[in-house]
Design a protein around this motif. Structure first.
Motif, PDB file in Angstrom:
ATOM      1  N   SER A 170       0.824  -1.204   0.000  1.00  0.00           N
ATOM      2  CA  SER A 170       0.000   0.000   0.000  1.00  0.00           C
ATOM      3  C   SER A 170       0.861   1.258   0.000  1.00  0.00           C
ATOM      4  N   SER A 171       0.318   2.303  -0.597  1.00  0.00           N
ATOM      5  CA  SER A 171       1.014   3.591  -0.568  1.00  0.00           C
ATOM      6  C   SER A 171       0.531   4.455   0.591  1.00  0.00           C
ATOM      7  N   ASP A 172      -0.366   3.944   1.410  1.00  0.00           N
ATOM      8  CA  ASP A 172      -0.960   4.746   2.483  1.00  0.00           C
ATOM      9  C   ASP A 172      -0.203   4.630   3.803  1.00  0.00           C
ATOM     10  N   TRP A 173       1.101   4.784   3.779  1.00  0.00           N
ATOM     11  CA  TRP A 173       1.891   4.771   5.007  1.00  0.00           C
ATOM     12  C   TRP A 173       1.951   6.158   5.621  1.00  0.00           C
ATOM     13  N   LEU A 174       2.136   7.142   4.790  1.00  0.00           N
ATOM     14  CA  LEU A 174       2.209   8.522   5.259  1.00  0.00           C
ATOM     15  C   LEU A 174       1.321   9.349   4.345  1.00  0.00           C
ATOM     16  N   LEU A 175       0.317  10.002   4.929  1.00  0.00           N
ATOM     17  CA  LEU A 175      -0.647  10.756   4.145  1.00  0.00           C
ATOM     18  C   LEU A 175      -0.328  12.245   4.210  1.00  0.00           C
ATOM     19  N   GLY A 176      -0.202  12.861   3.054  1.00  0.00           N
ATOM     20  CA  GLY A 176       0.069  14.290   2.987  1.00  0.00           C
ATOM     21  C   GLY A 176      -1.171  15.102   3.325  1.00  0.00           C
ATOM     22  N   PHE A 177      -1.004  16.398   3.461  1.00  0.00           N
ATOM     23  CA  PHE A 177      -2.153  17.252   3.769  1.00  0.00           C
ATOM     24  C   PHE A 177      -3.019  17.393   2.521  1.00  0.00           C
ATOM     25  N   PRO A 178      -4.326  17.636   2.711  1.00  0.00           N
ATOM     26  CA  PRO A 178      -5.232  17.742   1.554  1.00  0.00           C
ATOM     27  C   PRO A 178      -4.834  18.887   0.625  1.00  0.00           C
ATOM     28  N   ARG A 179      -4.960  18.604  -0.669  1.00  0.00           N
ATOM     29  CA  ARG A 179      -4.627  19.602  -1.691  1.00  0.00           C
ATOM     30  C   ARG A 179      -5.723  19.630  -2.737  1.00  0.00           C
ATOM     31  N   SER A 180      -5.723  20.696  -3.497  1.00  0.00           N
ATOM     32  CA  SER A 180      -6.670  20.819  -4.588  1.00  0.00           C
ATOM     33  C   SER A 180      -6.124  20.081  -5.798  1.00  0.00           C
ATOM     34  N   ASP A 181      -6.974  19.352  -6.461  1.00  0.00           N
ATOM     35  CA  ASP A 181      -6.573  18.577  -7.636  1.00  0.00           C
ATOM     36  C   ASP A 181      -6.345  19.471  -8.849  1.00  0.00           C
ATOM     37  N   SER A 182      -6.770  20.732  -8.803  1.00  0.00           N
ATOM     38  CA  SER A 182      -6.643  21.620  -9.955  1.00  0.00           C
ATOM     39  C   SER A 182      -5.190  21.908 -10.304  1.00  0.00           C
ATOM     40  N   ASN A 183      -4.283  21.853  -9.335  1.00  0.00           N
ATOM     41  CA  ASN A 183      -2.862  22.084  -9.608  1.00  0.00           C
ATOM     42  C   ASN A 183      -2.275  20.981 -10.471  1.00  0.00           C
ATOM     43  N   VAL A 184      -2.811  19.800 -10.357  1.00  0.00           N
ATOM     44  CA  VAL A 184      -2.272  18.665 -11.081  1.00  0.00           C
ATOM     45  C   VAL A 184      -2.901  18.530 -12.457  1.00  0.00           C
ATOM     46  N   ARG A 185      -4.218  18.690 -12.556  1.00  0.00           N
ATOM     47  CA  ARG A 185      -4.912  18.427 -13.810  1.00  0.00           C
ATOM     48  C   ARG A 185      -5.071  19.664 -14.691  1.00  0.00           C
ATOM     49  N   GLY A 186      -4.824  20.819 -14.175  1.00  0.00           N
ATOM     50  CA  GLY A 186      -4.971  22.038 -14.981  1.00  0.00           C
ATOM     51  C   GLY A 186      -6.281  22.738 -14.689  1.00  0.00           C
ATOM     52  N   ALA A 187      -6.371  23.955 -15.108  1.00  0.00           N
ATOM     53  CA  ALA A 187      -7.563  24.771 -14.839  1.00  0.00           C
ATOM     54  C   ALA A 187      -8.741  24.270 -15.655  1.00  0.00           C
ATOM     55  N   GLY A 188      -9.930  24.467 -15.104  1.00  0.00           N
ATOM     56  CA  GLY A 188     -11.138  24.098 -15.815  1.00  0.00           C
ATOM     57  C   GLY A 188     -11.573  22.669 -15.604  1.00  0.00           C
ATOM     58  N   VAL A 189     -10.791  21.866 -14.948  1.00  0.00           N
ATOM     59  CA  VAL A 189     -11.138  20.471 -14.690  1.00  0.00           C
ATOM     60  C   VAL A 189     -11.659  20.381 -13.261  1.00  0.00           C
ATOM     61  N   ASP A 190     -12.529  19.422 -13.017  1.00  0.00           N
ATOM     62  CA  ASP A 190     -13.104  19.217 -11.690  1.00  0.00           C
ATOM     63  C   ASP A 190     -12.004  19.246 -10.627  1.00  0.00           C
ATOM     64  N   SER A 191     -12.064  20.208  -9.714  1.00  0.00           N
ATOM     65  CA  SER A 191     -10.998  20.347  -8.723  1.00  0.00           C
ATOM     66  C   SER A 191     -11.447  19.739  -7.391  1.00  0.00           C
ATOM     67  N   GLY A 226      -1.282   6.729   7.890  1.00  0.00           N
ATOM     68  CA  GLY A 226      -2.376   6.051   7.205  1.00  0.00           C
ATOM     69  C   GLY A 226      -2.632   4.664   7.773  1.00  0.00           C
ATOM     70  N   TRP A 227      -3.674   4.019   7.271  1.00  0.00           N
ATOM     71  CA  TRP A 227      -4.096   2.708   7.767  1.00  0.00           C
ATOM     72  C   TRP A 227      -3.031   1.642   7.549  1.00  0.00           C
ATOM     73  N   ALA A 228      -2.227   1.772   6.507  1.00  0.00           N
ATOM     74  CA  ALA A 228      -1.225   0.742   6.206  1.00  0.00           C
ATOM     75  C   ALA A 228      -0.178   0.657   7.307  1.00  0.00           C
ATOM     76  N   PHE A 229       0.178   1.786   7.898  1.00  0.00           N
ATOM     77  CA  PHE A 229       1.147   1.775   8.994  1.00  0.00           C
ATOM     78  C   PHE A 229       0.580   1.008  10.188  1.00  0.00           C
ATOM     79  N   TYR A 230      -0.694   1.264  10.501  1.00  0.00           N
ATOM     80  CA  TYR A 230      -1.324   0.559  11.613  1.00  0.00           C
ATOM     81  C   TYR A 230      -1.532  -0.925  11.305  1.00  0.00           C
ATOM     82  N   ALA A 231      -1.819  -1.240  10.038  1.00  0.00           N
ATOM     83  CA  ALA A 231      -1.940  -2.643   9.640  1.00  0.00           C
ATOM     84  C   ALA A 231      -0.610  -3.365   9.808  1.00  0.00           C
ATOM     85  N   ALA A 232       0.482  -2.675   9.487  1.00  0.00           N
ATOM     86  CA  ALA A 232       1.808  -3.272   9.665  1.00  0.00           C
ATOM     87  C   ALA A 232       2.109  -3.507  11.144  1.00  0.00           C
ATOM     88  N   ILE A 233       1.672  -2.596  12.003  1.00  0.00           N
ATOM     89  CA  ILE A 233       1.862  -2.796  13.449  1.00  0.00           C
ATOM     90  C   ILE A 233       1.059  -4.015  13.906  1.00  0.00           C
TER      91      ILE A 233
END
Length: 176
Positions: free
Chosen positions: A30-51, A130-137
């Motif tokens: 799993s990639s859910d070991w360390l979760l970053g802070f919430p961000r807007s998706d508009s920075n990644v997909r470009g303007a005008g796309v569902d953010s 994230g949940w994966a860290f706790y699952a590993a514990i």
């Protein structure tokens, strides 16, 4: 001469060992070991796309190397329960060390990009675990439980009832 001996304790050990193996596999993939802070998706997909908001995450999978393994039938005439129990105890110790060292890497550039500039070793800043860290514990604790149960499974397979069944010539022995 081969005998198949099935007891409640050996079945419990076997089933728990399988569950632990899958739990650890899922956690480490799993990639859910360390979760970053919430961000807007508009920075990644470009303007005008569902953010929508998303949380970038970091895991261990991209850092792993594939290692080939070979099976071991018996070592010094010890049973499969003793061999696997010892290996499970060693694995539990290594998993525990890995879980304790994982936060030491939180000062890397990638973690700081996900968690903010205040991220440092053992301080995730804006990130959360994230949940994966706790699952590993949980999997690590269950690994130690499997190691303890392996000794009980060995004791159950060498009981007097089992010896009586072997002497009667039975090949499949099931005891509750």
């Amino acid at each position: 001469m081969c005998h198949v001996i099935v007891t409640c304790r050996s079945m419990l050990w076997t089933l728990l060992s399988i569950v632990v193996a899958f739990a650890e596999l899922i956690a480490f993939m799993s990639s859910d070991w360390l979760l970053g802070f919430p961000r807007s998706d508009s920075n990644v997909r470009g303007a005008g796309v569902d953010s929508r908001e998303y949380r970038p995450s970091l895991g261990l999978y991209s850092r792993c190397l594939r290692v080939g393994t070979r099976g071991v039938g018996s070592i010094l005439k010890k049973s499969i329960f003793n061999i696997c129990g010892l290996l499970q105890a060693i694995a539990g110790l290594l998993l525990m060390v890995g879980l304790m060292l994982y936060p030491a890497g939180w000062g890397s550039e990638k973690v700081m990009a996900y968690c903010g500039p205040d991220a440092s070793p053992f301080k995730p800043a804006l990130c959360s675990l994230g949940w994966a860290f706790y699952a590993a514990i949980g999997g690590t604790l269950a690994t130690f439980l499997c190691a303890v149960l392996s000794a009980q499974a060995e004791i159950a397979t060498s009981s007097d009832k089992v010896q009586e069944e072997i002497e009667e010539g039975k090949r499949l022995i099931c005891l509750l």
